[in-house]
Design a protein around this motif. Sequence first.
Motif, PDB file in Angstrom:
ATOM      1  N   PRO A  62      51.171 -30.712 106.510  1.00 10.64           N
ATOM      2  CA  PRO A  62      50.685 -30.777 107.894  1.00 10.64           C
ATOM      3  C   PRO A  62      51.134 -29.569 108.711  1.00 10.64           C
ATOM      4  O   PRO A  62      52.253 -29.067 108.537  1.00 10.64           O
ATOM      5  N   GLU A  63      50.259 -29.111 109.592  1.00  6.43           N
ATOM      6  CA  GLU A  63      50.484 -27.882 110.341  1.00  6.43           C
ATOM      7  C   GLU A  63      51.831 -27.821 111.079  1.00  6.43           C
ATOM      8  O   GLU A  63      52.485 -26.784 111.045  1.00  6.43           O
ATOM      9  N   PRO A  64      52.268 -28.878 111.768  1.00  2.33           N
ATOM     10  CA  PRO A  64      53.545 -28.755 112.482  1.00  2.33           C
ATOM     11  C   PRO A  64      54.704 -28.398 111.550  1.00  2.33           C
ATOM     12  O   PRO A  64      55.554 -27.558 111.887  1.00  2.33           O
TER      13      PRO A  64
ATOM     14  N   HIS B  82      45.123 -35.814 109.902  1.00  2.00           N
ATOM     15  CA  HIS B  82      44.487 -35.012 110.951  1.00  2.00           C
ATOM     16  C   HIS B  82      45.103 -33.622 111.065  1.00  2.00           C
ATOM     17  O   HIS B  82      44.395 -32.649 111.372  1.00  2.00           O
ATOM     18  N   THR B  83      46.398 -33.526 110.830  1.00  2.00           N
ATOM     19  CA  THR B  83      47.083 -32.245 111.039  1.00  2.00           C
ATOM     20  C   THR B  83      47.143 -31.376 109.783  1.00  2.00           C
ATOM     21  O   THR B  83      47.731 -30.300 109.808  1.00  2.00           O
TER      22      THR B  83
ATOM     23  N   LEU C 158      45.270 -29.156 117.731  1.00  2.72           N
ATOM     24  CA  LEU C 158      46.253 -28.460 116.892  1.00  2.72           C
ATOM     25  C   LEU C 158      46.562 -27.052 117.400  1.00  2.72           C
ATOM     26  O   LEU C 158      46.999 -26.182 116.642  1.00  2.72           O
TER      27      LEU C 158
ATOM     28  N   SER D  72      48.066 -32.498 119.748  1.00  2.00           N
ATOM     29  CA  SER D  72      47.745 -33.348 118.601  1.00  2.00           C
ATOM     30  C   SER D  72      46.251 -33.339 118.279  1.00  2.00           C
ATOM     31  O   SER D  72      45.866 -33.425 117.115  1.00  2.00           O
TER      32      SER D  72
END
Length: 258
Positions: A239-241, A232-233, A84, A81
């Motif tokens: 978001p990256e995930p 944040h992501t 990343l 988290s």
Amino acid sequence: MPWSWVQKADNNSEWLSAKIKEWTIQQETWKQQLLLEPEDLSSTVDMERLFETFPMIGGLDITPDKEQDDIAYVGIVVLSSKSLQVKYCQTHCVKLQVPYVPGFLGFREAPALINAVECLKREKVDCFPQVLLVDGNGILHPRGFGSACQVGLSLNLPTIGVAKSLLSVDGLNTLQIKEQICEEGKRWLPLLGSSNRVLGAALLSNECVKRPIFVSVGYRIKLLEAINLVFHTCRYRIPEPIRIADKISRQASSRDFC
């Protein structure tokens, strides 16, 4: 259309009507188990504490097969988290059990998403995430129980719904929200429906983005925590995930994985 669905389609209106009644009751029952608490959106979030609470963050997305309605590909990704850094990345070819019905996407997709998370727990428990981002909605849903809620409740795992488009819920207007967030020059706006309840948030995920994404609580997390984790992501709009999970599921759908 698979043969089982063709058979049901012979009496489609009756079968569909019965399923919708059953699913509606189920969503209303499950919604009572979400235990949502009042939100204080004026407070601040300690990101270091958030990283300690959720050291690993997962992402789930699903891509339907281009030719077969009952086949899809689930992408599941786990990142550190804070940094990343990708810790786990896998795709699963799945057979979907029911057709798509608007407002009831969780009954089509959630079982496959849940199974992917359970496979991860069996195969690589050291990469198991403490929170999941789901491509879909949480409580930002006509009955307050979207696919992110269904996944989180089933797994007893904190989940966040992240949607690329806004459902027509409680009088919310997509165009109005887009205009408001751009005019006010804010990075995010709470989504308040006609009932004056906070259903989620519209986020401009970085300075170059003009189209918001829509974040809502799925299960066992505060909206402000969800907003901060999503910001944040986000290296890009998504978001990256979820972005990576979407990418690998699309790659899988272009090949024969079954």
